[in-house]
Design a protein around this motif. Structure first.
Motif, PDB file in Angstrom:
ATOM      1  N   VAL A  62       0.829  -1.203   0.000  1.00 27.23           N
ATOM      2  CA  VAL A  62       0.000   0.000   0.000  1.00 27.23           C
ATOM      3  C   VAL A  62       0.866   1.257   0.000  1.00 27.23           C
ATOM      4  N   ILE A  63       1.923   1.250   0.817  1.00 26.62           N
ATOM      5  CA  ILE A  63       2.823   2.417   0.848  1.00 26.62           C
ATOM      6  C   ILE A  63       3.503   2.601  -0.498  1.00 26.62           C
ATOM      7  N   TYR A  64       3.894   1.500  -1.130  1.00 28.68           N
ATOM      8  CA  TYR A  64       4.536   1.597  -2.446  1.00 28.68           C
ATOM      9  C   TYR A  64       3.556   2.113  -3.499  1.00 28.68           C
ATOM     10  N   GLY A  65       2.291   1.719  -3.413  1.00 26.67           N
ATOM     11  CA  GLY A  65       1.312   2.208  -4.367  1.00 26.67           C
ATOM     12  C   GLY A  65       0.968   3.667  -4.174  1.00 26.67           C
ATOM     13  N   VAL A  66       1.031   4.149  -2.929  1.00 31.57           N
ATOM     14  CA  VAL A  66       0.705   5.557  -2.670  1.00 31.57           C
ATOM     15  C   VAL A  66       1.884   6.458  -2.998  1.00 31.57           C
ATOM     16  N   ARG A  67       3.058   6.076  -2.603  1.00 32.96           N
ATOM     17  CA  ARG A  67       4.236   6.932  -2.771  1.00 32.96           C
ATOM     18  C   ARG A  67       4.956   6.710  -4.084  1.00 32.96           C
ATOM     19  N   HIS A  68       4.707   5.550  -4.735  1.00 30.48           N
ATOM     20  CA  HIS A  68       5.413   5.177  -5.960  1.00 30.48           C
ATOM     21  C   HIS A  68       6.925   5.123  -5.740  1.00 30.48           C
ATOM     22  N   SER A  69       7.294   4.741  -4.543  1.00 27.58           N
ATOM     23  CA  SER A  69       8.699   4.542  -4.201  1.00 27.58           C
ATOM     24  C   SER A  69       8.770   3.492  -3.108  1.00 27.58           C
ATOM     25  N   ALA A  70       9.978   3.055  -2.815  1.00 25.17           N
ATOM     26  CA  ALA A  70      10.157   1.978  -1.840  1.00 25.17           C
ATOM     27  C   ALA A  70       9.751   2.442  -0.450  1.00 25.17           C
ATOM     28  N   PRO A  71       9.071   1.593   0.321  1.00 23.86           N
ATOM     29  CA  PRO A  71       8.710   1.956   1.698  1.00 23.86           C
ATOM     30  C   PRO A  71       9.940   1.982   2.587  1.00 23.86           C
ATOM     31  N   PRO A  72       9.820   2.531   3.781  1.00 26.09           N
ATOM     32  CA  PRO A  72      10.972   2.576   4.687  1.00 26.09           C
ATOM     33  C   PRO A  72      11.406   1.188   5.114  1.00 26.09           C
ATOM     34  N   THR A  73      12.695   0.982   5.194  1.00 25.90           N
ATOM     35  CA  THR A  73      13.264  -0.307   5.578  1.00 25.90           C
ATOM     36  C   THR A  73      13.762  -0.260   7.013  1.00 25.90           C
ATOM     37  N   LEU A  74      13.917  -1.402   7.573  1.00 27.24           N
ATOM     38  CA  LEU A  74      14.451  -1.520   8.929  1.00 27.24           C
ATOM     39  C   LEU A  74      15.969  -1.450   8.861  1.00 27.24           C
ATOM     40  N   SER A  75      16.527  -0.405   9.427  1.00 26.11           N
ATOM     41  CA  SER A  75      17.976  -0.239   9.373  1.00 26.11           C
ATOM     42  C   SER A  75      18.660  -1.238  10.294  1.00 26.11           C
ATOM     43  N   ALA A  76      19.905  -1.526   9.984  1.00 29.00           N
ATOM     44  CA  ALA A  76      20.664  -2.490  10.790  1.00 29.00           C
ATOM     45  C   ALA A  76      20.920  -1.962  12.193  1.00 29.00           C
ATOM     46  N   ASP A  77      21.176  -0.654  12.313  1.00 23.61           N
ATOM     47  CA  ASP A  77      21.413  -0.088  13.642  1.00 23.61           C
ATOM     48  C   ASP A  77      20.171  -0.174  14.515  1.00 23.61           C
ATOM     49  N   ALA A  78      18.998   0.115  13.925  1.00 22.22           N
ATOM     50  CA  ALA A  78      17.760   0.022  14.705  1.00 22.22           C
ATOM     51  C   ALA A  78      17.502  -1.412  15.147  1.00 22.22           C
ATOM     52  N   PHE A  79      17.836  -2.366  14.295  1.00 22.30           N
ATOM     53  CA  PHE A  79      17.602  -3.768  14.654  1.00 22.30           C
ATOM     54  C   PHE A  79      18.555  -4.229  15.748  1.00 22.30           C
ATOM     55  N   PHE A  80      19.852  -3.997  15.566  1.00 25.67           N
ATOM     56  CA  PHE A  80      20.842  -4.530  16.501  1.00 25.67           C
ATOM     57  C   PHE A  80      20.893  -3.751  17.810  1.00 25.67           C
ATOM     58  N   LEU A  81      20.487  -2.494  17.830  1.00 21.34           N
ATOM     59  CA  LEU A  81      20.604  -1.683  19.038  1.00 21.34           C
ATOM     60  C   LEU A  81      19.303  -1.560  19.816  1.00 21.34           C
ATOM     61  N   PHE A  82      18.158  -1.755  19.163  1.00 22.79           N
ATOM     62  CA  PHE A  82      16.890  -1.512  19.855  1.00 22.79           C
ATOM     63  C   PHE A  82      15.936  -2.708  19.842  1.00 22.79           C
ATOM     64  N   LEU A  83      15.907  -3.491  18.783  1.00 24.44           N
ATOM     65  CA  LEU A  83      14.924  -4.564  18.680  1.00 24.44           C
ATOM     66  C   LEU A  83      15.468  -5.923  19.096  1.00 24.44           C
ATOM     67  N   LEU A  84      16.722  -6.200  18.799  1.00 18.34           N
ATOM     68  CA  LEU A  84      17.287  -7.500  19.156  1.00 18.34           C
ATOM     69  C   LEU A  84      17.578  -7.655  20.650  1.00 18.34           C
ATOM     70  N   PRO A  85      18.107  -6.654  21.382  1.00 15.79           N
ATOM     71  CA  PRO A  85      18.409  -6.854  22.812  1.00 15.79           C
ATOM     72  C   PRO A  85      17.230  -7.291  23.670  1.00 15.79           C
ATOM     73  N   PRO A  86      16.009  -6.741  23.520  1.00 17.75           N
ATOM     74  CA  PRO A  86      14.914  -7.245  24.366  1.00 17.75           C
ATOM     75  C   PRO A  86      14.606  -8.717  24.147  1.00 17.75           C
ATOM     76  N   ILE A  87      14.698  -9.185  22.896  1.00 16.07           N
ATOM     77  CA  ILE A  87      14.390 -10.588  22.614  1.00 16.07           C
ATOM     78  C   ILE A  87      15.436 -11.508  23.234  1.00 16.07           C
ATOM     79  N   VAL A  88      16.695 -11.142  23.093  1.00 12.44           N
ATOM     80  CA  VAL A  88      17.764 -11.969  23.652  1.00 12.44           C
ATOM     81  C   VAL A  88      17.742 -11.917  25.180  1.00 12.44           C
TER      82      VAL A  88
END
Length: 720
Positions: A112-138
Motif C-alpha cells: 500500500v505504501i509503495y502504491g501511494v508513494r510510488h517509491s520503496a517503503p521505509p526499511t528496517l535499518s541495521a542499527d535500529a535492529f541490533f541496538l533496539f529490537l534484538l536486545p529485548p528478545i535476547v
C-alpha cells in the motif's frame, strides 16, 4: 472480529497519512508589502528583528514537531493490533504460525505504501535492529532460560553452535563459489570472500523465528533447549564470522597470518562478551541487594545493567549477544532472591511485553522491507542457495549428532535430529546483515536471495513443522509442574552422581556442578543476597521457586468459577460458630501495624510477605519437646512477671488434641480452679474433659496468681 480488522485498516490509513504529509513540502506563505518581515534578520543592519504574527490562529497542525515519536507509536500500534487479530482469528493460529501472518501484514502495508508513494517503503535499518529490537528478545530468552537443562546440555549446544555453524558457513560459501565458477557469464564477478561472507550471514539461524514456532508446539524440554540454545549461540558465532570476513574483504590481500589472527579474534570476541556479561550480571545482583527501601526502582536495574552490558560489548567490538545472555543468566537467581514478589512479577511481564513487541515489529518490517526496487534475480544462485542451506544443515546435524551421541547418556533420537535440522529458520538477523555489505555489483542479488530464503524457511518450514511433529510423534513437554518430592529426588540423584564421580576420580558435569553449588552457597549468595532473604535450606528454596512458578501459572490461567458459590445457605448453628470464631480471633487484627507512607516503598509487599508465606520451617524434635511442655508464668495484677517455674510433662507418643492460640475465655463457675490447674489425672478424665480450655486471664482464686499456659495439650499425659 470485524471491528478489530476495521480498526487495523483505519490505523493503516493513519499510518499512510503522515507519510504523504511528510512528502508534501510546506508552501511558503505570501507576505503582504505593508507588513514588517517575519522571522529572520533585518536587511539593513543584520540585527534580529521582532516577529509579529499576521493573525491569531485558533487551530494549527505541526506534524514535523512530533513526526518521529508519532510514527513509532503508530507502527507499534499496528503491530499490536495485528498480533491481537491473529489470536482472535479462530482456527488460523492452528494452521499458520504467528510469524507468517505478521510478515503477510507487512507485505500488505508495504504494498500500500509503495502504491501511494510510488517509491520503496521505509526499511528496517541495521542499527535500529541490533541496538533496539534484538536486545529485548535476547534478554527475555536469557532471563527465562532453563538453567539446569541448558548447562546439562551445554556441550551439545556448543557442539552444534560452534562446529555446526563453521560447517554450514564453509560448506555454503565454498559450494556457492563453485556455482559461480560454473556460471561465469552471470556470476563471474563474485569472489570467494564474497561467497564466504554471504555464507556467514545466510547460516544465521534466527532465535526470533525459532522461538515463535517452537513455543507454539510445546516440544519436549531436551529438544527445545537444543534448538533454542543452538540458535541463540549461533547468532553470536555468525556475527563474529561476518565481521571477520568483512575485514578480510577490506584488506588488499589475505595471508596465513591474517587467518591465524582472525581465529584468535573469534575467540577473544566470544570470551570478551562472556566476561563483560558476567561482570554486569554480578553488579546487577549486588545493586539489587540494597533496594529494600526503594522497591519501585528495583526492576529498573535489571533492564539497565543488561542493556548496558550489550552496549559495552558492541562498543568494544565484542559479542553483544553473548554478553546480554550471560548477564541475564548470572543475575537471575540473585535478583529474584533480593526483590519482592511484585517486583519479580513486574520484571517478568515487562520482559515478555518488550520482547513480544520487538518480535512483532521485526516480522512486520521484514514484510514491509521486501517491497523494494533493488531486487536482482538469478535462478542458479537463488535455487542453489536454497538447496545448499537445507543440505548442509541436515548433513551437519546428522554427523555432529553421531559423534555427540557416543558421549551422552540421553542420546538424541533420529526424530529429534530431523526436527533440529528442519527447524533452522532464517529471520531478521541475516536480513539486517545483508544490508551492511559494502556496495559491489552483486549486492542486490544477495539481498534478493536472502529474502527468498527467509520467506521459504518461515512460510514453508514454519507451517509444515507442526504437522511433522505430530506425524513423527515427537515427545511433548509435560504441562504439569514438578512437585517438591520430584525436585528433591532429582537433587538427590545429582548428589549421588557427584559423589560417585568424586569416588572414582572422574571429573564430570555433576562433579563441577556440585563444586559450583558449594562455592555459590559459601561466598556468592552470602555476598549478593540480603541476610533476611537467604533461605535456611535448599529444600525451602526449591519450594519457594515452585510456589513462584505456580503463582505465575495461576495468574496467567483463565479464572475458574467456584462451584461452592451456588451452595446451600448456612444454618443458624454454622452462623453462630462463625461469629464465635471471629469474636475470639478479632484481637489478631489489632496487632497489625500500618507503616508510614513512603513513595519509594510498596507496603503491600511487606504485609504479603508476613501473612502469605508459602512454607514454615518445621521444628526439630527438641523444639517440639520444648513446645509440648506446659509452662506457668505467675503474674501480678499489673501484668508483671513475679516469678516463673516450669512443670515438664512426660513425653509420650500420643498426638496433640488441640492447638488453639492463646485467647481470653471465661471459665464455667462449676469447674473447680484446682482441677483446671491440675489437668486430667487419668485417661478417662482426659476423655471427659477433652474440649475444656484452661483459664488464662481469670482473677486470682484463693490468693494464687493466674497461670498463663501454652495451648498445646497432650492426650494421656500424666502429671508427675
Amino acid at each position: 472480529m470485524a471491528a478489530l480488522w476495521t480498526l487495523s485498516v483505519l490505523l493503516s490509513a493513519c499510518l499512510l497519512w503522515p507519510v504523504c504529509l511528510a512528502l508534501t513540502p510546506p508552501a511558503e506563505l505570501p507576505q503582504p508589502h505593508n507588513l514588517p518581515p517575519l522571522l529572520g534578520f533585518n536587511s539593513s543592519d543584520g540585527s534580529p528583528s521582532v516577529d509579529l504574527p499576521m493573525a491569531l490562529r485558533v487551530f494549527s497542525v505541526d506534524y514535523h514537531h512530533v513526526q518521529a515519536p508519532f510514527e513509532i507509536v503508530l507502527w507499534i500500534m499496528l503491530a499490536s493490533l495485528a498480533k491481537l487479530g491473529f489470536h482472535w482469528s479462530g482456527r488460523v493460529p492452528a494452521v499458520f504460525p504467528e510469524s507468517c501472518l505478521l510478515i503477510m501484514v507487512g507485505l500488505l502495508v508495504g504494498g500500500v505504501i509503495y502504491g501511494v508513494r510510488h517509491s520503496a517503503p521505509p526499511t528496517l535499518s541495521a542499527d535500529a535492529f541490533f541496538l533496539f529490537l534484538l536486545p529485548p528478545i535476547v534478554l527475555d530468552a536469557g532471563y527465562f532460560l532453563p538453567g539446569k537443562l541448558f548447562f546439562e546440555n551445554l556441550g551439545t549446544i556448543l557442539w552444534y553452535a560452534v562446529l555446526g555453524t563453521l560447517w554450514n558457513v564453509l560448506g555454503i560459501g565454498l559450494s556457492l563459489y563453485g556455482v559461480c565458477l560454473l556460471a561465469q557469464s552471470s556470476l563471474g564477478d563474485v569472489s570467494l570472500l564474497h561467497c564466504l561472507l554471504f555464507g556467514s550471514l545466510i547460516a544465521a539461524v534466527d532465535p526470533v523465528a525459532v522461538l515463535s514456532v517452537f513455543q507454539e508446539m510445546h516440544v519436549n524440554e531436551q529438544l527445545h533447549i537444543l534448538v533454542f540454545g543452538e540458535s541463540l549461540l549461533n547468532d553470536a558465532v555468525t556475527v563474529v564470522l561476518y565481521k571477520l570476513f568483512e575485514s578480510f574483504l577490506r584488506l588488499p590481500s589475505v595471508s596465513g597470518l591474517d587467518v591465524l589472527l582472525g581465529g584468535c579474534r573469534v575467540v577473544v570476541v566470544g570470551l570478551g562478551g562472556l566476561f563483560v556479561g558476567l561482570f554486569f550480571g554480578l553488579l546487577a545482583a549486588l545493586t539489587s541487594r540494597f533496594t529494600s527501601r526503594a522497591q519501585v526502582i528495583a526492576p529498573l536495574f535489571v533492564f539497565l545493567y543488561s542493556y548496558l552490558s550489550y552496549l559495552t560489548s558492541e562498543m568494544l567490538h565484542l559479542s553483544g549477544i553473548m554478553a546480554i545472555v550471560t548477564c541475564a543468566v548470572t543475575m537471575k537467581q540473585y535478583v529474584e532472591a533480593n526483590v519482592s514478589e511484585r517486583s519479580n512479577t513486574s520484571i517478568q511481564y515487562f520482559l515478555k511485553m518488550w520482547s513480544s513487541v520487538s518480535e512483532t515489529l521485526i516480522f512486520i518490517f521484514l514484510g514491509v522491507s521486501t517491497i523494494q526496487d533493488v531486487h536482482m534475480w538469478s535462478w542458479p544462485f537463488v535455487c542453489s542457495t536454497l538447496l545448499l542451506c537445507l543440505a548442509w544443515r541436515a548433513t551437519g546435524v546428522l554427523l555432529l549428532t553421531a559423534v555427540v551421541n557416543k558421549l551422552r547418556r540421553n542420546t538424541v533420537t533420529f526424530r529429534d535430529q530431523f526436527i533440529i535440522a528442519y527447524g533452522g529458520l532464517r529471520g531478521a538477523i541475516c536480513f539486517s546483515l545483508v544490508f551492511l555489505i559494502d556496495d559491489f555489483p552483486k549486492k542486490r542479488l544477495f539481498i534478493t536471495t536472502t529474502i527468498v530464503v527467509i520467506l521459504f524457511t518461515v512460510f514453508v518450514q514454519g507451517m509444515t513443522i507442526k504437522p511433522l511433529v505430530e506425524l513423527l510423534d515427537v515427545k511433548r513437554k509435560k504441562r504439569a509442574l514438578p512437585t517438591v518430592s520430584e525436585e528433591i529426588h532429582s537433587r538427590l540423584i545429582d548428589h549421588l552422581l557427584a559423589g560417585i564421580e568424586d569416588v572414582v576420580g572422574y571429573w564430570g558435569q555433576h562433579y563441577w556442578k556440585d563444586r559450583f553449588e558449594q562455592f555459590n552457597r559459601k561466598y556468592l549468595r552470602r555476598f549478593l543476597i540480603r541476610e533476611d532473604h537467604q533461605a535456611p535450606s535448599s529444600i525451602l528454596r526449591v519450594y519457594q521457586e515452585l510456589e513462584r512458578r505456580e503463582q505465575r501459572r495461576d495468574e496467567e490461567a483463565p479464572p475458574i468459577e467456584d462451584p461452592r458459590s451456588h451452595s446451600r445457605p448456612l444454618l443458624p448453628e454454622e452462623m453462630d460458630s462463625i461469629r464465635r470464631i471471629l469474636s475470639r480471633n478479632l484481637q489478631n487484627f489489632n496487632k497489625k501495624q500500618t507503616p508510614a507512607y513512603s513513595r519509594h516503598t510498596l507496603h503491600q509487599d511487606t504485609t504479603m510477605d508476613k501473612t502469605r508465606k508459602p512454607l514454615y520451617r518445621h521444628h526439630s524434635l527438641g523444639e517440639r519437646y520444648k513446645y509440648n511442655t506446659i509452662t506457668h508464668w505467675p503474674q501480678g495484677e499489673d501484668g508483671e512477671f513475679n516469678g516463673s517455674h516450669r512443670v515438664r510433662a512426660g513425653l509420650c507418643r500420643s498426638h496433640t488434641v488441640c492447638a488453639v492460640g492463646p485467647r481470653p475465655v471465661l471459665q464455667d463457675s462449676s469447674v473447680p480452679a484446682a482441677s483446671a490447674q491440675r489437668g486430667p489425672a487419668d485417661p478417662k478424665s482426659a476423655a471427659t474433659k477433652e474440649d475444656q480450655v484452661f483459664p488464662q486471664n481469670q482473677a486470682p482464686v484463693g490468693g494464687e496468681a493466674p497461670k498463663k499456659q501454652l495451648s498445646f495439650v497432650l492426650e494421656n499425659e500424666k502429671q508427675p
